[in-house]
Write a protein that holds these residues in place. Structure first.
Motif, mmCIF file in Angstrom:
data_model
loop_
_atom_site.group_PDB
_atom_site.id
_atom_site.type_symbol
_atom_site.label_atom_id
_atom_site.label_comp_id
_atom_site.label_asym_id
_atom_site.label_seq_id
_atom_site.Cartn_x
_atom_site.Cartn_y
_atom_site.Cartn_z
ATOM 1 N N VAL A 35 -15.114 -5.684 -11.841
ATOM 2 C CA VAL A 35 -15.989 -6.147 -12.930
ATOM 3 C C VAL A 35 -17.208 -5.240 -13.043
ATOM 4 N N ALA A 36 -17.831 -4.914 -11.905
ATOM 5 C CA ALA A 36 -19.021 -4.063 -11.925
ATOM 6 C C ALA A 36 -18.697 -2.662 -12.439
ATOM 7 N N ALA A 37 -17.534 -2.138 -12.101
ATOM 8 C CA ALA A 37 -17.144 -0.810 -12.576
ATOM 9 C C ALA A 37 -16.985 -0.799 -14.098
ATOM 10 N N HIS A 38 -16.410 -1.851 -14.643
ATOM 11 C CA HIS A 38 -16.258 -1.921 -16.100
ATOM 12 C C HIS A 38 -17.609 -2.128 -16.793
ATOM 13 N N VAL A 39 -18.477 -2.953 -16.206
ATOM 14 C CA VAL A 39 -19.820 -3.147 -16.775
ATOM 15 C C VAL A 39 -20.582 -1.830 -16.759
ATOM 16 N N GLU A 40 -20.439 -1.072 -15.681
ATOM 17 C CA GLU A 40 -21.117 0.222 -15.584
ATOM 18 C C GLU A 40 -20.654 1.167 -16.693
ATOM 19 N N LEU A 41 -19.360 1.250 -16.899
ATOM 20 C CA LEU A 41 -18.819 2.147 -17.921
ATOM 21 C C LEU A 41 -19.222 1.709 -19.329
ATOM 22 N N VAL A 42 -19.115 0.429 -19.616
ATOM 23 C CA VAL A 42 -19.455 -0.072 -20.951
ATOM 24 C C VAL A 42 -20.950 0.103 -21.227
ATOM 25 N N SER A 43 -21.787 -0.199 -20.248
ATOM 26 C CA SER A 43 -23.231 -0.063 -20.465
ATOM 27 C C SER A 43 -23.628 1.399 -20.672
ATOM 28 N N LEU A 44 -23.002 2.319 -19.946
ATOM 29 C CA LEU A 44 -23.291 3.741 -20.153
ATOM 30 C C LEU A 44 -22.844 4.184 -21.540
ATOM 31 N N LYS A 88 -35.004 0.640 -29.422
ATOM 32 C CA LYS A 88 -35.691 0.370 -28.162
ATOM 33 C C LYS A 88 -35.146 -0.880 -27.442
ATOM 34 N N PRO A 89 -34.860 -1.991 -28.146
ATOM 35 C CA PRO A 89 -34.329 -3.167 -27.442
ATOM 36 C C PRO A 89 -32.966 -2.913 -26.778
ATOM 37 N N VAL A 90 -32.133 -2.104 -27.408
ATOM 38 C CA VAL A 90 -30.827 -1.795 -26.827
ATOM 39 C C VAL A 90 -31.015 -0.977 -25.556
ATOM 40 N N SER A 91 -31.924 -0.012 -25.596
ATOM 41 C CA SER A 91 -32.201 0.808 -24.419
ATOM 42 C C SER A 91 -32.781 -0.022 -23.282
ATOM 43 N N SER A 92 -33.680 -0.930 -23.615
ATOM 44 C CA SER A 92 -34.319 -1.724 -22.571
ATOM 45 C C SER A 92 -33.369 -2.769 -21.976
ATOM 46 N N LEU A 93 -32.300 -3.089 -22.680
ATOM 47 C CA LEU A 93 -31.316 -4.033 -22.149
ATOM 48 C C LEU A 93 -30.223 -3.325 -21.352
ATOM 49 N N THR A 94 -29.703 -2.239 -21.900
ATOM 50 C CA THR A 94 -28.564 -1.585 -21.251
ATOM 51 C C THR A 94 -28.971 -0.701 -20.081
ATOM 52 N N GLY A 95 -30.184 -0.174 -20.092
ATOM 53 C CA GLY A 95 -30.634 0.676 -18.988
ATOM 54 C C GLY A 95 -30.620 -0.046 -17.647
ATOM 55 N N PRO A 96 -31.327 -1.168 -17.518
ATOM 56 C CA PRO A 96 -31.293 -1.904 -16.254
ATOM 57 C C PRO A 96 -29.907 -2.471 -15.912
ATOM 58 N N ALA A 97 -29.144 -2.870 -16.932
ATOM 59 C CA ALA A 97 -27.791 -3.382 -16.663
ATOM 60 C C ALA A 97 -26.921 -2.286 -16.068
ATOM 61 N N HIS A 98 -27.021 -1.083 -16.621
ATOM 62 C CA HIS A 98 -26.248 0.037 -16.086
ATOM 63 C C HIS A 98 -26.709 0.383 -14.674
ATOM 64 N N GLY A 99 -28.005 0.400 -14.454
ATOM 65 C CA GLY A 99 -28.532 0.714 -13.126
ATOM 66 C C GLY A 99 -28.080 -0.278 -12.066
#
Length: 94
Positions: free
Chosen positions: A10-19, A32-43
């Motif tokens: 699950v984490a591997a797929h979340v990482e790929l989708v968020s990137l 800006k809202p998309v960047s501020s949401l997906t950046g920490p999720a990807h990290g």
């Protein structure tokens, strides 16, 4: 002993989708809202993938190194690991 790979999968797929979402946002409108949401999720997903892979006993040194590749490292590491229990599998007792 069987190892449950579902959280790593699950984490591997979340990482790929968020990137993918981050790069698409950067290449198009750069909201800006998309960047501020997906950046920490990807990290968080990236760190989870790396730590989960490094904690697995059957993971070789090469598998652990592959997990460090951002974006697809988790999926590549999963391909190098022995398959985990399928749905409805009963763990072996020793």
């Amino acid at each position: 002993m069987t190892v449950n790979l579902r959280p790593l999968r699950v984490a591997a797929h979340v990482e790929l989708v968020s990137l993918t979402v981050m790069l698409a946002n950067l290449a198009t409108v750069h909201l800006k809202p998309v960047s501020s949401l997906t950046g920490p999720a990807h990290g968080c997903a990236y760190l989870f993938v790396v730590l989960a892979t490094w904690r697995l006993a059957p993971a070789s040194t090469t598998t652990r190194a592959v997990a460090l590749v951002p974006g697809i490292g988790g999926l590549l590491a999963l391909r190098r690991l022995p398959p985990g229990p399928g749905p409805g599998a009963v763990p072996r007792r020793s």
